[in-house]
Design an enzyme around this catalytic site. Structure first.
Site, PDB file in Angstrom:
ATOM      1  NE  ARG A 293       2.882  -8.401  10.606  1.00  0.00           N
ATOM      2  CZ  ARG A 293       3.109  -7.487   9.901  1.00  0.00           C
ATOM      3  NH1 ARG A 293       4.026  -6.566   9.709  1.00  0.00           N
ATOM      4  NH2 ARG A 293       1.817  -7.082   9.004  1.00  0.00           N
TER       5      ARG A 293
ATOM      6  CE  LYS B 141       2.811  -0.086   5.019  1.00  0.00           C
ATOM      7  NZ  LYS B 141       2.352   0.059   3.631  1.00  0.00           N
TER       8      LYS B 141
ATOM      9  CD  GLU C 126      -2.751   1.205   2.301  1.00  0.00           C
ATOM     10  OE1 GLU C 126      -2.683   0.186   3.207  1.00  0.00           O
ATOM     11  OE2 GLU C 126      -3.492   2.279   2.351  1.00  0.00           O
TER      12      GLU C 126
HETATM   13  P1  ATP Z   1       0.136  -1.433   7.193  1.00  0.00           P
HETATM   14  O1  ATP Z   1       0.972  -1.515   8.507  1.00  0.00           O
HETATM   15  O2  ATP Z   1      -0.084  -0.235   6.710  1.00  0.00           O
HETATM   16  O3  ATP Z   1      -0.811  -2.666   7.476  1.00  0.00           O
HETATM   17  P2  ATP Z   1       1.816  -3.605   5.915  1.00  0.00           P
HETATM   18  O4  ATP Z   1       3.093  -3.586   6.668  1.00  0.00           O
HETATM   19  O5  ATP Z   1       1.005  -4.816   5.991  1.00  0.00           O
HETATM   20  O6  ATP Z   1       1.007  -2.023   6.267  1.00  0.00           O
HETATM   21  P3  ATP Z   1       1.675  -3.526   2.987  1.00  0.00           P
HETATM   22  O7  ATP Z   1       2.087  -2.292   2.339  1.00  0.00           O
HETATM   23  O8  ATP Z   1       0.110  -3.468   3.105  1.00  0.00           O
HETATM   24  O9  ATP Z   1       2.061  -3.208   4.525  1.00  0.00           O
HETATM   25  O10 ATP Z   1       2.323  -4.659   2.870  1.00  0.00           O
HETATM   26  C1  ATP Z   1       2.636  -5.160   1.607  1.00  0.00           C
HETATM   27  C2  ATP Z   1       3.228  -6.536   1.732  1.00  0.00           C
HETATM   28  O11 ATP Z   1       4.483  -6.760   2.662  1.00  0.00           O
HETATM   29  C3  ATP Z   1       2.091  -7.328   2.310  1.00  0.00           C
HETATM   30  O12 ATP Z   1       2.033  -8.531   1.444  1.00  0.00           O
HETATM   31  C4  ATP Z   1       2.434  -7.598   3.622  1.00  0.00           C
HETATM   32  O13 ATP Z   1       1.985  -8.938   3.978  1.00  0.00           O
HETATM   33  C5  ATP Z   1       3.945  -7.826   3.590  1.00  0.00           C
HETATM   34  N1  ATP Z   1       4.714  -7.514   4.822  1.00  0.00           N
HETATM   35  C6  ATP Z   1       4.390  -6.309   5.447  1.00  0.00           C
HETATM   36  N2  ATP Z   1       5.051  -6.320   6.766  1.00  0.00           N
HETATM   37  C7  ATP Z   1       5.812  -7.433   6.896  1.00  0.00           C
HETATM   38  C8  ATP Z   1       6.650  -7.842   7.536  1.00  0.00           C
HETATM   39  N3  ATP Z   1       6.988  -7.458   8.747  1.00  0.00           N
HETATM   40  N4  ATP Z   1       7.111  -9.403   7.351  1.00  0.00           N
HETATM   41  C9  ATP Z   1       6.609  -9.898   6.060  1.00  0.00           C
HETATM   42  N5  ATP Z   1       6.017  -9.350   5.122  1.00  0.00           N
HETATM   43  C10 ATP Z   1       5.574  -8.289   5.489  1.00  0.00           C
HETATM   44 MG    MG Z   2      -0.994  -4.247   4.828  1.00  0.00          MG
END
Ligand code: ATP
Ligand code: MG
Length: 560
Positions: free
Chosen positions: A261, A271, A36
Site C-alpha cells: 500500500r 478512513k 467500500e
Molecule cells: P478501510 O480503511 O475501510 O479498510 P481501505 O482503505 O482498504 O479501507 P477500500 O475502500 O476497501 O479502503 O479500498 C479500495 C481499494 O483501494 C482496495 O483495493 C485497497 O486495496 C486499495 N487501497 C486502499 N488504501 C490503499 C493504499 N494506501 N495504497 C494502495 N491501495 C490502497
Molecule cells: Mg478495505
C-alpha cells in the site's frame, strides 16, 4: 494516458504476461477497483485506481468499478457519489461497468447454500466473544465450536431462518467449516455471514444477513470474471481463504495479487481516522484542502495529472515502505510549473511610493503568463506612482547579502523598473507604514543596458488596480511524520498541528486573479502555486488556497 511514455515493468505485469503466455485466462485482462463506500477516497486509493485502470488500458482489458457495499452500518450513498466523482476527475472511465457487491447478495446466498450442502459451512450459535476465544492464537490451535457438527438439514433450515429474520443481531452466524487448527488463523472456520437488522443504502430492508468481506470479495471477483484481483499486502494471509472458497464452489478463479500500500509521511490514510477528523470538526469536511482525500487535494489545487504522475513515480512494490510527502509535492510543482499561469499577489502589503513618477499616470506593462509555455501568451499589468509590495521585502537595517529593498538599495520590480529606496515612514509602534523610492525610466521592463546589476526582484501591484483577496496557507495536519503511530485518542489529539491553516485576510491581487473561475490554478510569483477556491471564491470576494510552496526540498535531497 501518455502515448509516448514507456511504462516501466513491475512484478504484476510479469504475472499478467505469464498468464497471457500460458493462456490461463485466454489472454483476457479484467481488473476492478473495489472501494467500500464508507468514506471518501484518499491518495492511497488514487494509487490503486491508477494501477488498476492503467494496467487495464495497457493490456486492452477493462476495469470494473465495484462498490464493496457489504456493511450497511457504515455505508452511505453520499460516499458512492463522491467516489464516482473523484475517479472521473482523476481521468478514468468505467463506462457501463459499475457494479455493487449488494447486487450479488442473492447469488452469494445460493453459493453459501451450496457450501452447506457440501458439508463445508455451518450455523454457529457462539457469540462474537466466544468465537474469538475459540479461535486460538498464532501459537495455539483453535477449538471446534460445539455447533460445528450440525447436520446439513439443520444448517439449511437455520440459515434460511437467519435470512427470514427469525433471529436477533449476533444470535447466529454462518461459518465456513475448514480447520480450527490451521496455522493460518484466517482458515479457522471464518465467519461468512452475520445477522444485522440494518437498512442498506441499496437493498433497503430486503436483507438482515450480510456477507463478510472475505466471503463477498472473491466471489464478487469471480462473478464479474475478474482475472487479476489486486489488493494490498495485508490480504496476503487471506489468499488461501480466497482460493479455498472458489475451489470448493468450483467457479471461475481469479488470481489474487498483493502489492504494498502507499504510505506517505505526515499523511493519514485510515478512513476511520479521516472520518474522525471530519466528524469532530478538526477539519472542515472531507474536501478540506488539508485532507489527503482526492476531494481535498482537488480543492487545494492539485491537478489530476500530478496525482497520476506521482502514482506512476512511486511504482508498485512487494514490501511496505513510506514515501516522503516531498516526493508528492515535487510531482505537484512539476505539473503546475508547466501549466499554471503566473500572476502577482501581495500577501502582506505595504505601500511603496515612487516619488519621481507622475501622479495620476498609468502605464501598461507587458508580462508573460508562463515563461515555461510561450503559448500561454502575455498580459498587460498597470503601473503607477503608488504600489503595494510585501512588507517582508523591506528592511530598515538589513544584514549583508540582503538583496531586497532597504534605504539606499536598488531592486528590480518584476516586468517594470529599477527603483531605489529613498526613505520610509513608521508608526508609533515602529512598523514601516510607507516606503519611498525613485525609479530609473531607462529600465522599463525591468532591464538595464548599462550593465549594472541588481540582485533582488520584487513583485508588486498598482494600488489603484489591486483587488482585495483572502489567502489560505496550509501546513501538514500532523506535527509528526508518522501520524498513524498514534495508538489512542490522547496521542492522536496531541499530534494535530494547530497551525495547519493560516488565513490572510488583507491580501492584494491582480485583476486576472480576482476575476478567475473557481478552481483555476496559478503561480503567485515568489509565493508558490495557488488555486481559486471552488466553494468560496468569487470576483467580489476572491479566495485562494495555497497548493504548494515553490521551495523544493525533495529534488535537492535526491541530488545529494
Ligand atoms: P478501510 O480503511 O475501510 O479498510 P481501505 O482503505 O482498504 O479501507 P477500500 O475502500 O476497501 O479502503 O479500498 C479500495 C481499494 O483501494 C482496495 O483495493 C485497497 O486495496 C486499495 N487501497 C486502499 N488504501 C490503499 C493504499 N494506501 N495504497 C494502495 N491501495 C490502497
Ligand atoms: Mg478495505
Amino acid at each position: 494516458m501518455s502515448e509516448e511514455k514507456v511504462t516501466p515493468s513491475n512484478f504484476i505485469r510479469t504475472i499478467i504476461d505469464e498468464h497471457n503466455a500460458n493462456g490461463r485466462f485466454g489472454g483476457k485482462v479484467q481488473l476492478r477497483f473495489p472501494p467500500e463506500p464508507n468514506g471518501y477516497l484518499h491518495i492511497g486509493h488514487a494509487k490503486s485506481i491508477c494501477l488498476n485502470f492503467g494496467l487495464a488500458a495497457d493490456y486492452n482489458g477493462a476495469c470494473n468499478l465495484r462498490f464493496d457495499d457489504t456493511n450497511p452500518v457504515k455505508e452511505e450513498n453520499e460516499y458512492v457519489e463522491a467516489i464516482k466523482r473523484d475517479i472521473r476527475w482523476l481521468g478514468f472511465d468505467w463506462g457501463e461497468r459499475e457494479f455493487y457487491a449488494s447486487d450479488y447478495f442473492e447469488t452469494l446466498y445460493a453459493y453459501a447454500v451450496k457450501l452447506i450442502k457440501k458439508g463445508l459451512a455451518y450455523v454457529d450459535d457462539l457469540s462474537a466473544e466466544e468465537i474469538r476465544a475459540y479461535r486460538g492464537t498464532l501459537k495455539e490451535p483453535g477449538k471446534n465450536s460445539p455447533y460445528r457438527d450440525r447436520s446439513v438439514e439443520e444448517n439449511l433450515d437455520l440459515f434460511e431462518r437467519m435470512r427470514k429474520g427469525e433471529f436477533a443481531d449476533g444470535e447466529k452466524v454462518l461459518r465456513a467449516k475448514i480447520d480450527m487448527s490451521a496455522p493460518n488463523i484466517n482458515m479457522r472456520d471464518p465467519v461468512m455471514y452475520r445477522i444485522l437488522h440494518a437498512h442498506h443504502h441499496r437493498t433497503g430492508n430486503t436483507w438482515c444477513i450480510y456477507p463478510m468481506y472475505d466471503w463477498a470479495h472473491g466471489q464478487s471477483d469471480s462473478i464479474e470474471g475478474i482475472t487479476h484481483s489486486l489488493c494490498t499486502l495485508e490480504f496476503e494471509d487471506h489468499r488461501p481463504l480466497y482460493d479455498w472458497f472458489l475451489d470448493q464452489l468450483e467457479i471461475h478463479k481469479p488470481q489474487q495479487i498483493e502489492f504494498a500500500r502507499l504510505n506517505l509521511t505526515y499523511t493519514l490514510m485510515s478512513k476511520r481516522k479521516l472520518l474522525k477528523l471530519v466528524k469532530e470538526g478538526i477539519v472542515n469536511g472531507w474536501d478540506d484542502p488539508r485532507m489527503p482525500t482526492i476531494a481535498g487535494m482537488r480543492r487545494r489545487g492539485v491537478s489530476p495529472a500530478a496525482l497520476r504522475n506521482f502514482s506512476e513515480s512511486v511504482g508498485v512494490a512487494k514490501s511496505n515502505s513510506v514515501v516522503d510527502v516531498a516526493q508528492f509535492e515535487f510531482a505537484i510543482r512539476d505539473d503546475l510549473n508547466k501549466t499554471a499561469a503566473r500572476a502577482m499577489a501581495v500577501l502582506n502589503p505595504v505601500k511603496l511610493i515612487i516619488e519621481n513618477y507622475p501622479e495620476g499616470k498609468t502605464e501598461w506593462l507587458e508580462a508573460d503568463n508562463n515563461p515555461e509555455d510561450p503559448s500561454a501568451g502575455k498580459r498587460t499589468i498597470p503601473f503607477g506612482r503608488e504600489l503595494f509590495i510585501e512588507a517582508t521585502d523591506f528592511m530598515i537595517d538589513p544584514p549583508k547579502k540582503y538583496f531586497r529593498l532597504a534605504p539606499g538599495k536598488e531592486v528590480r520590480l518584476k516586468h517594470a523598473y529599477y527603483v531605489t529606496c529613498s526613505r520610509y515612514e513608521t508608526n508609533e509602534a515602529g512598523d514601516v507604514t510607507v516606503i519611498y523610492a525613485t525609479y530609473d525610466p531607462a529600465t522599463r521592463g525591468g532591464w538595464s543596458d548599462d550593465g549594472r546589476k541588481v540582485k533582488g526582484t520584487l513583485h508588486w501591484l498598482d494600488v489603484r488596480h489591486a483587488r482585495d483577496a483572502e489567502v489560505r496557507l496550509y501546513d501538514h495536519l500532523f506535527t509528526t511524520p508518522a501520524p498513524d503511530e498514534a495508538r489512542d485518542d490522547e496521542a492522536f489529539y496531541a499530534i494535530i498541528n494547530k497551525d495547519s491553516l493560516r488565513v490572510l485576510k488583507d491580501v492584494k491581487v491582480e485583476t486576472v486573479l480576482a476575476e478567475s473561475a473557481p478552481g483555476t490554478r496559478f503561480q503567485f510569483l515568489r509565493h508558490g502555486y495557488f488555486c481559486a477556491d471552488s466553494e468560496d471564491h468569487s470576483p467580489e470576494h476572491p479566495v485562494f488556497n495555497r497548493t504548494v510552496s515553490l521551495k523544493d526540498t525533495w529534488a535537492k535531497k535526491k541530488k545529494k
